[in-house]
Write a protein that holds these residues in place. Structure first.
Motif, PDB file in Angstrom:
ATOM      1  N   ALA A  59     -15.814 -38.757 -46.279  1.00 53.20           N
ATOM      2  CA  ALA A  59     -14.057 -39.585 -46.460  1.00 53.20           C
ATOM      3  C   ALA A  59     -13.381 -39.400 -47.389  1.00 53.20           C
ATOM      4  O   ALA A  59     -12.736 -39.062 -46.924  1.00 53.20           O
ATOM      5  N   ASP A  60     -14.616 -38.878 -48.864  1.00 57.06           N
ATOM      6  CA  ASP A  60     -13.608 -38.274 -49.327  1.00 57.06           C
ATOM      7  C   ASP A  60     -12.637 -37.042 -49.097  1.00 57.06           C
ATOM      8  O   ASP A  60     -11.233 -37.008 -49.571  1.00 57.06           O
ATOM      9  N   TRP A  61     -12.579 -36.440 -48.226  1.00 50.85           N
ATOM     10  CA  TRP A  61     -11.943 -34.932 -47.960  1.00 50.85           C
ATOM     11  C   TRP A  61     -11.141 -35.461 -47.126  1.00 50.85           C
ATOM     12  O   TRP A  61     -10.004 -34.862 -47.392  1.00 50.85           O
ATOM     13  N   GLU A  62     -11.215 -36.457 -46.045  1.00 52.33           N
ATOM     14  CA  GLU A  62      -9.930 -36.821 -45.572  1.00 52.33           C
ATOM     15  C   GLU A  62      -8.992 -37.710 -46.010  1.00 52.33           C
ATOM     16  O   GLU A  62      -8.007 -37.723 -45.474  1.00 52.33           O
ATOM     17  N   PHE A  63      -9.221 -38.450 -47.230  1.00 49.87           N
ATOM     18  CA  PHE A  63      -8.433 -39.355 -47.350  1.00 49.87           C
ATOM     19  C   PHE A  63      -7.455 -38.411 -48.607  1.00 49.87           C
ATOM     20  O   PHE A  63      -6.294 -38.109 -48.622  1.00 49.87           O
ATOM     21  N   ILE A  64      -7.704 -37.248 -49.437  1.00 45.44           N
ATOM     22  CA  ILE A  64      -7.264 -35.870 -50.271  1.00 45.44           C
ATOM     23  C   ILE A  64      -6.275 -35.488 -48.869  1.00 45.44           C
ATOM     24  O   ILE A  64      -5.536 -35.697 -48.638  1.00 45.44           O
ATOM     25  N   GLU A  65      -6.619 -35.390 -47.617  1.00 50.65           N
ATOM     26  CA  GLU A  65      -5.468 -34.309 -46.754  1.00 50.65           C
ATOM     27  C   GLU A  65      -4.375 -35.588 -45.833  1.00 50.65           C
ATOM     28  O   GLU A  65      -3.523 -35.004 -45.926  1.00 50.65           O
ATOM     29  N   ASN A  66      -5.518 -36.830 -45.601  1.00 52.96           N
ATOM     30  CA  ASN A  66      -4.190 -38.230 -45.678  1.00 52.96           C
ATOM     31  C   ASN A  66      -3.703 -38.058 -46.596  1.00 52.96           C
ATOM     32  O   ASN A  66      -2.076 -38.277 -46.242  1.00 52.96           O
ATOM     33  N   THR A  67      -3.643 -37.883 -47.971  1.00 51.40           N
ATOM     34  CA  THR A  67      -2.531 -38.351 -49.060  1.00 51.40           C
ATOM     35  C   THR A  67      -0.944 -37.152 -49.329  1.00 51.40           C
ATOM     36  O   THR A  67      -0.694 -37.587 -49.409  1.00 51.40           O
ATOM     37  N   ILE A  68      -1.747 -36.363 -49.119  1.00 53.78           N
ATOM     38  CA  ILE A  68      -1.354 -34.539 -49.486  1.00 53.78           C
ATOM     39  C   ILE A  68      -0.947 -34.861 -47.600  1.00 53.78           C
ATOM     40  O   ILE A  68       0.917 -34.945 -47.988  1.00 53.78           O
ATOM     41  N   ARG A  69      -0.452 -35.344 -46.829  1.00 52.11           N
ATOM     42  CA  ARG A  69       0.518 -35.780 -45.669  1.00 52.11           C
ATOM     43  C   ARG A  69       1.260 -36.855 -45.771  1.00 52.11           C
ATOM     44  O   ARG A  69       2.304 -37.052 -45.758  1.00 52.11           O
ATOM     45  N   THR A  70       1.593 -37.988 -47.337  1.00 48.73           N
ATOM     46  CA  THR A  70       2.676 -38.699 -47.737  1.00 48.73           C
ATOM     47  C   THR A  70       3.180 -37.991 -48.792  1.00 48.73           C
ATOM     48  O   THR A  70       3.937 -38.793 -48.683  1.00 48.73           O
ATOM     49  N   ILE A  71       3.167 -37.117 -49.446  1.00 49.76           N
ATOM     50  CA  ILE A  71       3.915 -36.117 -50.117  1.00 49.76           C
ATOM     51  C   ILE A  71       5.057 -36.426 -49.233  1.00 49.76           C
ATOM     52  O   ILE A  71       5.519 -35.602 -48.374  1.00 49.76           O
ATOM     53  N   SER A  72       6.495 -36.952 -49.853  1.00 50.20           N
ATOM     54  CA  SER A  72       7.326 -36.988 -49.649  1.00 50.20           C
ATOM     55  C   SER A  72       8.467 -35.832 -49.808  1.00 50.20           C
ATOM     56  O   SER A  72       8.962 -35.187 -48.785  1.00 50.20           O
ATOM     57  N   ASP A  73       7.995 -35.021 -50.679  1.00 48.78           N
ATOM     58  CA  ASP A  73       9.183 -33.517 -51.091  1.00 48.78           C
ATOM     59  C   ASP A  73       8.280 -32.891 -50.172  1.00 48.78           C
ATOM     60  O   ASP A  73       6.907 -32.356 -50.794  1.00 48.78           O
ATOM     61  N   PRO A  74       9.249 -31.845 -49.544  1.00 51.38           N
ATOM     62  CA  PRO A  74       8.367 -31.316 -48.335  1.00 51.38           C
ATOM     63  C   PRO A  74       7.726 -29.858 -49.099  1.00 51.38           C
ATOM     64  O   PRO A  74       6.774 -29.134 -48.893  1.00 51.38           O
ATOM     65  N   ARG A  75       8.123 -29.444 -50.291  1.00 53.31           N
ATOM     66  CA  ARG A  75       7.408 -27.909 -51.118  1.00 53.31           C
ATOM     67  C   ARG A  75       6.338 -28.569 -51.784  1.00 53.31           C
ATOM     68  O   ARG A  75       5.785 -27.448 -52.046  1.00 53.31           O
ATOM     69  N   LEU A  76       6.192 -30.065 -51.928  1.00 51.23           N
ATOM     70  CA  LEU A  76       5.162 -29.827 -52.438  1.00 51.23           C
ATOM     71  C   LEU A  76       3.875 -30.520 -51.402  1.00 51.23           C
ATOM     72  O   LEU A  76       2.730 -29.704 -52.253  1.00 51.23           O
ATOM     73  N   ARG A  77       4.347 -30.885 -50.844  1.00 51.71           N
ATOM     74  CA  ARG A  77       3.529 -31.191 -49.276  1.00 51.71           C
ATOM     75  C   ARG A  77       3.746 -29.518 -49.032  1.00 51.71           C
ATOM     76  O   ARG A  77       1.442 -28.799 -48.578  1.00 51.71           O
ATOM     77  N   ALA A  78       4.041 -28.777 -49.094  1.00 50.02           N
ATOM     78  CA  ALA A  78       3.555 -27.573 -48.191  1.00 50.02           C
ATOM     79  C   ALA A  78       2.525 -26.917 -48.787  1.00 50.02           C
ATOM     80  O   ALA A  78       1.517 -26.312 -48.374  1.00 50.02           O
ATOM     81  N   VAL A  79       3.401 -26.624 -50.554  1.00 56.80           N
ATOM     82  CA  VAL A  79       2.440 -26.108 -51.169  1.00 56.80           C
ATOM     83  C   VAL A  79       0.640 -26.525 -51.220  1.00 56.80           C
ATOM     84  O   VAL A  79      -0.487 -25.620 -51.379  1.00 56.80           O
ATOM     85  N   CYS A  80       0.729 -28.047 -51.467  1.00 60.71           N
ATOM     86  CA  CYS A  80      -0.681 -28.701 -50.718  1.00 60.71           C
ATOM     87  C   CYS A  80      -1.163 -28.318 -49.235  1.00 60.71           C
ATOM     88  O   CYS A  80      -2.590 -28.290 -49.074  1.00 60.71           O
ATOM     89  N   GLU A  81      -0.431 -28.143 -49.123  1.00 65.87           N
ATOM     90  CA  GLU A  81      -1.386 -27.600 -47.416  1.00 65.87           C
ATOM     91  C   GLU A  81      -2.190 -26.706 -46.833  1.00 65.87           C
ATOM     92  O   GLU A  81      -2.525 -26.381 -46.055  1.00 65.87           O
ATOM     93  N   ALA A  82      -1.101 -25.587 -47.455  1.00 65.62           N
ATOM     94  CA  ALA A  82      -1.260 -24.263 -47.726  1.00 65.62           C
ATOM     95  C   ALA A  82      -2.494 -24.015 -48.700  1.00 65.62           C
ATOM     96  O   ALA A  82      -3.767 -23.285 -47.923  1.00 65.62           O
ATOM     97  N   PHE A  83      -2.646 -24.574 -49.356  1.00 66.73           N
ATOM     98  CA  PHE A  83      -4.287 -24.614 -50.429  1.00 66.73           C
ATOM     99  C   PHE A  83      -5.101 -24.928 -49.848  1.00 66.73           C
ATOM    100  O   PHE A  83      -6.335 -24.227 -49.426  1.00 66.73           O
ATOM    101  N   VAL A  84      -5.084 -26.219 -49.180  1.00 66.13           N
ATOM    102  CA  VAL A  84      -6.393 -26.310 -48.266  1.00 66.13           C
ATOM    103  C   VAL A  84      -6.639 -25.770 -47.343  1.00 66.13           C
ATOM    104  O   VAL A  84      -7.975 -25.571 -46.768  1.00 66.13           O
TER     105      VAL A  84
END
Length: 353
Positions: free
Chosen positions: A123-148
């Motif tokens: 559940a915690d991992w799903e929360f992390i992934e879902n929270t990353i998707r809410t990041i509005s800045d496309p650069r920060l969202r992209a670097v987070c998604e690339a990392f996970v």
């Protein structure tokens, strides 16, 4: 057959019984088996045993029937310990015990962890992934998604620390998710905070621990990594973000070049959150927090770590008196149990006229 319990369950049961023994079975990995000598120079073997959440030390005296067997154990071995468990002055201990190797199926089930911990970390991992998707800045969202995307599997088996807090397989996921929850609650109260940046900083602040506190796919024994030893998790995190950023920036040159704030500013502020999260240079940060987001991250990190130390301390620390427990470092003093929450009495309670 005696109940199969985890080390934490046994420890809690032994504490509740006020000195009585708990007869149970536990499945564990041998973290180490080291030869020792008593003050009288008699040999014994000291076993450190670990499961998904806890560990205990078992001293095997030279006259025990299993002494030779236990002395030959290594960190590749998984065993069942059947015993009368009790709390001694040295912590959880056992007597009248026997050991046997685990079957392959038992080992596989042990490595998955207890069902409640698996469910929480999933559940915690799903929360992390879902929270990353809410990041509005496309650069920060992209670097987070690339990392996970690249390092998610390793992230999910990494501990948040070796000893003090969330020091278990998957502990970094629990710590990171809880920090994100706190940040999402705090940010509306302080509108000056850049929540996108804060969430990204939380994800990356301990990313270097994927090397510093790495756990293998097939065990609970935290290994040592040369990169973690020579460079440390803060420097690794800075290097990791820079590498991901360079790759993404080159792939999105046209898309990112006119975004506000400037991409270079975003990168520098994210690096600052990683570098400053220990709060002070004497605690390992190369720089002190100099932005609201860096200060918020530092305190959120400390809050979650220390409250976890309290929770673990109530289970593992030596009782000193009613509701009082021995100090758990680095907390500043003896632990005292929290005041119970107020409960409104129902109309049926007490002597009513």
């Amino acid at each position: 057959m005696m109940d199969l319990m985890t080390l934490t369950e046994i420890r809690r049961a032994a504490s509740r019984t006020g000195g009585s023994t708990v007869t149970a079975r536990v499945h564990v990995q041998v973290e180490s088996a080291a030869p020792r000598l008593t003050r009288e120079q008699q040999p014994y073997c000291e076993l450190v045993l670990a499961d998904a959440c806890d560990r205990m030390t078992l001293r095997v005296w030279s006259d025990h029937p299993a002494y030779k067997t236990c002395s030959a154990l290594s960190s590749q071995d998984f065993i069942e310990l059947t015993a009368e468990f009790y709390q001694s002055q040295y912590g959880l201990d056992a007597r009248k015990w026997t050991v046997r190797p685990l079957t392959d199926q038992e080992k596989s089930e042990l490595l998955q962890g207890p069902a409640d911990l698996r469910a929480k970390q999933t559940a915690d991992w799903e929360f992390i992934e879902n929270t990353i998707r809410t990041i509005s800045d496309p650069r920060l969202r992209a670097v987070c998604e690339a990392f996970v995307g690249e390092w998610g599997d390793r992230f999910r088996r990494t501990a948040a620390a070796r000893n003090y807090h969330h020091a278990r397989r998957g502990g970094l996921v629990e710590h990171t998710a809880q920090m994100m929850r706190v940040a999402k609650e705090v940010a509306p109260l302080y509108p000056q905070l850049n929540l996108d940046l804060l969430i990204a900083g939380i994800l990356f602040h301990d990313s270097g621990k994927l090397w510093e506190n790495a756990l293998p796919e097939n065990g609970f024994v935290m290994s040592y990594d040369e990169r973690g030893e020579l460079v440390g998790h803060i420097s690794i995190g800075l290097e990791l973000v820079n590498a991901l950023w360079r790759k993404l920036s080159s792939e999105n040159t046209e898309t990112w070049k006119n975004l506000v704030p400037a991409s270079e500013d975003v990168r520098l502020h994210l690096l600052h959150l990683i570098g400053a999260h220990h709060g002070e240079m004497e605690f390992g940060s190369p720089v002190a927090p100099k932005t609201p987001e860096a200060m918020a991250l530092h305190y959120i990190d400390n809050l979650d770590a220390r409250l976890e130390m309290f929770a673990a301390g109530y289970v593992t620390a030596k009782p000193l008196g009613p509701r009082i427990f021995d100090r758990v470092r680095p907390l500043p003093g003896n632990l005292v149990k929290s005041l119970e929450k107020f409960q409104q009495a129902s109309p049926t309670d007490g002597n009513l006229l």
